[in-house]
Scaffold this motif. Structure first.
Motif, PDB file in Angstrom:
ATOM      1  N   ALA A   1       0.850  -1.167   0.028  1.00 40.04           N
ATOM      2  CA  ALA A   1      -0.086  -0.113  -0.041  1.00 40.04           C
ATOM      3  C   ALA A   1       0.941   1.356  -0.098  1.00 40.04           C
ATOM      4  O   ALA A   1       2.202   1.225   0.585  1.00 40.04           O
ATOM      5  CB  ALA A   1      -1.170   0.037   1.198  1.00 40.04           C
ATOM      6  N   PRO A   2       0.651   2.218  -0.890  1.00 39.01           N
ATOM      7  CA  PRO A   2       1.094   3.541  -0.616  1.00 39.01           C
ATOM      8  C   PRO A   2       1.477   4.040   0.876  1.00 39.01           C
ATOM      9  O   PRO A   2       0.367   3.827   1.730  1.00 39.01           O
ATOM     10  CB  PRO A   2       0.245   4.591  -1.343  1.00 39.01           C
ATOM     11  N   GLY A   3       2.548   4.497   1.132  1.00 36.28           N
ATOM     12  CA  GLY A   3       3.112   4.751   2.196  1.00 36.28           C
ATOM     13  C   GLY A   3       3.327   3.686   3.415  1.00 36.28           C
ATOM     14  O   GLY A   3       3.370   3.931   4.604  1.00 36.28           O
TER      15      GLY A   3
ATOM     16  N   GLY B   1     -11.125 -16.333   2.709  1.00 38.34           N
ATOM     17  CA  GLY B   1     -10.075 -16.377   3.118  1.00 38.34           C
ATOM     18  C   GLY B   1      -9.128 -15.591   2.988  1.00 38.34           C
ATOM     19  O   GLY B   1      -8.082 -15.351   3.777  1.00 38.34           O
ATOM     20  N   PHE B   2      -9.033 -14.452   1.998  1.00 39.96           N
ATOM     21  CA  PHE B   2      -8.083 -13.892   1.322  1.00 39.96           C
ATOM     22  C   PHE B   2      -8.650 -12.413   0.888  1.00 39.96           C
ATOM     23  O   PHE B   2      -9.782 -12.598   0.256  1.00 39.96           O
ATOM     24  CB  PHE B   2      -7.305 -14.555   0.548  1.00 39.96           C
ATOM     25  N   PHE B   3      -8.121 -11.524   1.109  1.00 39.59           N
ATOM     26  CA  PHE B   3      -8.545  -9.944   1.007  1.00 39.59           C
ATOM     27  C   PHE B   3      -7.674  -9.325   0.303  1.00 39.59           C
ATOM     28  O   PHE B   3      -6.402  -9.133   0.532  1.00 39.59           O
ATOM     29  CB  PHE B   3      -8.918  -9.309   2.175  1.00 39.59           C
ATOM     30  N   LEU B   4      -7.801  -8.967  -1.306  1.00 32.33           N
ATOM     31  CA  LEU B   4      -6.982  -8.298  -2.098  1.00 32.33           C
ATOM     32  C   LEU B   4      -7.572  -6.890  -1.975  1.00 32.33           C
ATOM     33  O   LEU B   4      -8.466  -6.593  -2.723  1.00 32.33           O
ATOM     34  CB  LEU B   4      -6.953  -8.958  -3.434  1.00 32.33           C
ATOM     35  N   HIS B   5      -6.805  -6.039  -1.417  1.00 27.80           N
ATOM     36  CA  HIS B   5      -7.168  -4.465  -1.357  1.00 27.80           C
ATOM     37  C   HIS B   5      -6.689  -3.804  -2.621  1.00 27.80           C
ATOM     38  O   HIS B   5      -5.757  -4.138  -3.103  1.00 27.80           O
ATOM     39  CB  HIS B   5      -6.732  -3.878  -0.048  1.00 27.80           C
ATOM     40  N   THR B   6      -7.363  -3.061  -3.165  1.00 24.12           N
ATOM     41  CA  THR B   6      -7.167  -2.081  -4.253  1.00 24.12           C
ATOM     42  C   THR B   6      -7.588  -0.625  -3.873  1.00 24.12           C
ATOM     43  O   THR B   6      -8.448  -0.299  -2.986  1.00 24.12           O
ATOM     44  CB  THR B   6      -7.996  -2.380  -5.567  1.00 24.12           C
ATOM     45  N   ASP B   7      -6.933   0.169  -4.762  1.00 21.28           N
ATOM     46  CA  ASP B   7      -7.222   1.574  -4.519  1.00 21.28           C
ATOM     47  C   ASP B   7      -7.949   2.070  -5.817  1.00 21.28           C
ATOM     48  O   ASP B   7      -8.437   3.175  -5.991  1.00 21.28           O
ATOM     49  CB  ASP B   7      -5.946   2.446  -4.409  1.00 21.28           C
ATOM     50  N   ASP B   8      -8.471   1.219  -6.624  1.00 24.00           N
ATOM     51  CA  ASP B   8      -9.201   1.283  -7.693  1.00 24.00           C
ATOM     52  C   ASP B   8      -9.984   0.219  -8.241  1.00 24.00           C
ATOM     53  O   ASP B   8      -9.414  -0.719  -9.054  1.00 24.00           O
ATOM     54  CB  ASP B   8      -8.331   1.789  -9.015  1.00 24.00           C
ATOM     55  N   PHE B   9     -11.193  -0.020  -7.792  1.00 22.71           N
ATOM     56  CA  PHE B   9     -11.935  -1.041  -7.786  1.00 22.71           C
ATOM     57  C   PHE B   9     -12.213  -1.659  -9.148  1.00 22.71           C
ATOM     58  O   PHE B   9     -12.275  -2.523  -9.645  1.00 22.71           O
ATOM     59  CB  PHE B   9     -13.127  -1.358  -7.024  1.00 22.71           C
ATOM     60  N   ALA B  10     -12.666  -0.526  -9.822  1.00 22.85           N
ATOM     61  CA  ALA B  10     -13.312  -0.562 -11.261  1.00 22.85           C
ATOM     62  C   ALA B  10     -12.073  -1.053 -12.183  1.00 22.85           C
ATOM     63  O   ALA B  10     -12.232  -2.028 -13.000  1.00 22.85           O
ATOM     64  CB  ALA B  10     -13.745   0.735 -11.635  1.00 22.85           C
TER      65      ALA B  10
ATOM     66  N   PRO C   1     -20.913  -0.517   3.682  1.00 24.36           N
ATOM     67  CA  PRO C   1     -20.453   0.556   4.384  1.00 24.36           C
ATOM     68  C   PRO C   1     -18.732   0.579   4.609  1.00 24.36           C
ATOM     69  O   PRO C   1     -18.008   1.518   4.747  1.00 24.36           O
ATOM     70  CB  PRO C   1     -20.917   0.208   5.936  1.00 24.36           C
ATOM     71  N   TYR C   2     -18.082  -0.733   4.488  1.00 26.30           N
ATOM     72  CA  TYR C   2     -16.437  -0.860   4.454  1.00 26.30           C
ATOM     73  C   TYR C   2     -15.993  -0.628   3.213  1.00 26.30           C
ATOM     74  O   TYR C   2     -14.707  -0.703   3.255  1.00 26.30           O
ATOM     75  CB  TYR C   2     -16.115  -2.207   5.266  1.00 26.30           C
ATOM     76  N   GLY C   3     -16.691  -0.440   2.214  1.00 24.80           N
ATOM     77  CA  GLY C   3     -15.988  -0.548   0.778  1.00 24.80           C
ATOM     78  C   GLY C   3     -16.885  -1.034  -0.267  1.00 24.80           C
ATOM     79  O   GLY C   3     -17.958  -1.756  -0.052  1.00 24.80           O
ATOM     80  N   THR C   4     -16.344  -0.965  -1.472  1.00 27.81           N
ATOM     81  CA  THR C   4     -16.716  -1.740  -2.851  1.00 27.81           C
ATOM     82  C   THR C   4     -16.202  -3.068  -2.728  1.00 27.81           C
ATOM     83  O   THR C   4     -14.685  -3.224  -2.450  1.00 27.81           O
ATOM     84  CB  THR C   4     -16.576  -0.885  -3.911  1.00 27.81           C
TER      85      THR C   4
ATOM     86  N   TRP D   1     -11.598 -15.064  -2.385  1.00 30.13           N
ATOM     87  CA  TRP D   1     -11.183 -14.129  -2.038  1.00 30.13           C
ATOM     88  C   TRP D   1     -12.266 -12.788  -2.068  1.00 30.13           C
ATOM     89  O   TRP D   1     -13.150 -12.884  -3.122  1.00 30.13           O
ATOM     90  CB  TRP D   1      -9.975 -13.743  -3.209  1.00 30.13           C
ATOM     91  N   ASP D   2     -11.708 -11.812  -1.570  1.00 23.07           N
ATOM     92  CA  ASP D   2     -12.686 -10.552  -1.768  1.00 23.07           C
ATOM     93  C   ASP D   2     -11.732  -9.720  -2.260  1.00 23.07           C
ATOM     94  O   ASP D   2     -10.437  -9.173  -2.006  1.00 23.07           O
ATOM     95  CB  ASP D   2     -12.771  -9.801  -0.428  1.00 23.07           C
ATOM     96  N   LEU D   3     -12.183  -8.902  -3.608  1.00 20.09           N
ATOM     97  CA  LEU D   3     -11.493  -7.812  -3.936  1.00 20.09           C
ATOM     98  C   LEU D   3     -12.275  -6.455  -3.497  1.00 20.09           C
ATOM     99  O   LEU D   3     -13.358  -6.351  -3.447  1.00 20.09           O
ATOM    100  CB  LEU D   3     -11.672  -7.765  -5.651  1.00 20.09           C
ATOM    101  N   LEU D   4     -11.413  -5.706  -2.719  1.00 18.02           N
ATOM    102  CA  LEU D   4     -11.875  -4.625  -1.883  1.00 18.02           C
ATOM    103  C   LEU D   4     -11.280  -3.321  -1.870  1.00 18.02           C
ATOM    104  O   LEU D   4     -10.222  -3.470  -1.899  1.00 18.02           O
ATOM    105  CB  LEU D   4     -12.095  -5.347  -0.284  1.00 18.02           C
ATOM    106  N   GLN D   5     -12.102  -2.486  -2.156  1.00 18.69           N
ATOM    107  CA  GLN D   5     -11.652  -1.053  -2.221  1.00 18.69           C
ATOM    108  C   GLN D   5     -12.146  -0.465  -0.877  1.00 18.69           C
ATOM    109  O   GLN D   5     -13.545  -0.241  -0.824  1.00 18.69           O
ATOM    110  CB  GLN D   5     -12.026  -0.177  -3.450  1.00 18.69           C
ATOM    111  N   PRO D   6     -11.437  -0.201   0.309  1.00 14.74           N
ATOM    112  CA  PRO D   6     -11.891   0.170   1.305  1.00 14.74           C
ATOM    113  C   PRO D   6     -12.528   1.538   1.238  1.00 14.74           C
ATOM    114  O   PRO D   6     -12.058   2.411   0.575  1.00 14.74           O
ATOM    115  CB  PRO D   6     -10.695   0.295   2.465  1.00 14.74           C
ATOM    116  N   ALA D   7     -13.467   1.731   1.999  1.00 17.99           N
ATOM    117  CA  ALA D   7     -14.360   2.990   2.055  1.00 17.99           C
ATOM    118  C   ALA D   7     -13.278   4.224   2.570  1.00 17.99           C
ATOM    119  O   ALA D   7     -12.401   3.798   3.545  1.00 17.99           O
ATOM    120  CB  ALA D   7     -15.467   3.172   2.937  1.00 17.99           C
ATOM    121  N   ALA D   8     -13.290   5.286   1.939  1.00 19.33           N
ATOM    122  CA  ALA D   8     -12.476   6.262   2.585  1.00 19.33           C
ATOM    123  C   ALA D   8     -13.061   6.671   3.971  1.00 19.33           C
ATOM    124  O   ALA D   8     -14.280   6.742   4.225  1.00 19.33           O
ATOM    125  CB  ALA D   8     -12.638   7.665   1.488  1.00 19.33           C
ATOM    126  N   HIS D   9     -12.076   7.003   4.832  1.00 20.59           N
ATOM    127  CA  HIS D   9     -12.549   7.374   6.315  1.00 20.59           C
ATOM    128  C   HIS D   9     -12.199   8.935   6.518  1.00 20.59           C
ATOM    129  O   HIS D   9     -11.490   9.691   5.988  1.00 20.59           O
ATOM    130  CB  HIS D   9     -11.686   6.511   7.398  1.00 20.59           C
TER     131      HIS D   9
END
Length: 135
Positions: A49-51, A82-91, A112-115, A127-135
């Motif tokens: 993840a960036p940062g 069982g596995f979660f792949l986070h993305t910053d651009d779901f589409a 509520p937690y993202g797309t 797996w979940d492809l997940l773009q977390p919601a902005a907080h």
């Protein structure tokens, strides 16, 4: 600093798994080292993840060695995601993965937690492809 560095994923074939994770999911091959017993130490990583401090969590692709391990291929979490792949651009990633032949089990949904959308890896692990919601 402490972090989970690797998670083992039992696979049927090293090269088939490397192709899936690098070509379909966009991971990078971090290591592929032969071992004296004929197995290989194969690690694929998603971009950190960036940062983030250091690299992200990697997958150790471990070829099943016996019947008990082969029986777990594709069902390492009892049918649960069982596995979660986070993305910053779901589409972007959903479109790229779909074009690469990844099987999504549902349409993208907004929670509520993202797309999120559930997909299967080459062996059927969920797996979940997940773009977390902005907080």
């Amino acid at each position: 600093m402490r972090r989970v560095a690797l998670v083992t994923l039992v696979v049927g074939d090293y090269d088939e798994a490397i192709r899936f994770y690098t070509e379909a999911l966009g991971f990078r091959l971090a290591e592929d080292t032969p071992r004296p017993d004929g197995s290989r130490w194969v690690v694929v990583e998603a971009d950190a993840a960036p940062g983030a401090d250091g690299p992200g969590t990697g997958l150790l692709l471990a070829r099943a060695r016996d019947g008990a391990q082969r029986a777990r291929i594709g069902d390492q979490t009892g049918g649960r995601v069982g596995f979660f792949l986070h993305t910053d651009d779901f589409a972007r990633d959903h479109a790229r993965m779909t074009a690469a032949g990844v099987t999504f089990l549902e349409q993208p949904r907004h929670e509520p937690y993202g797309t999120v959308a559930v997909f299967q890896d080459l062996h059927g692990n969920r797996w979940d492809l997940l773009q977390p919601a902005a907080h």
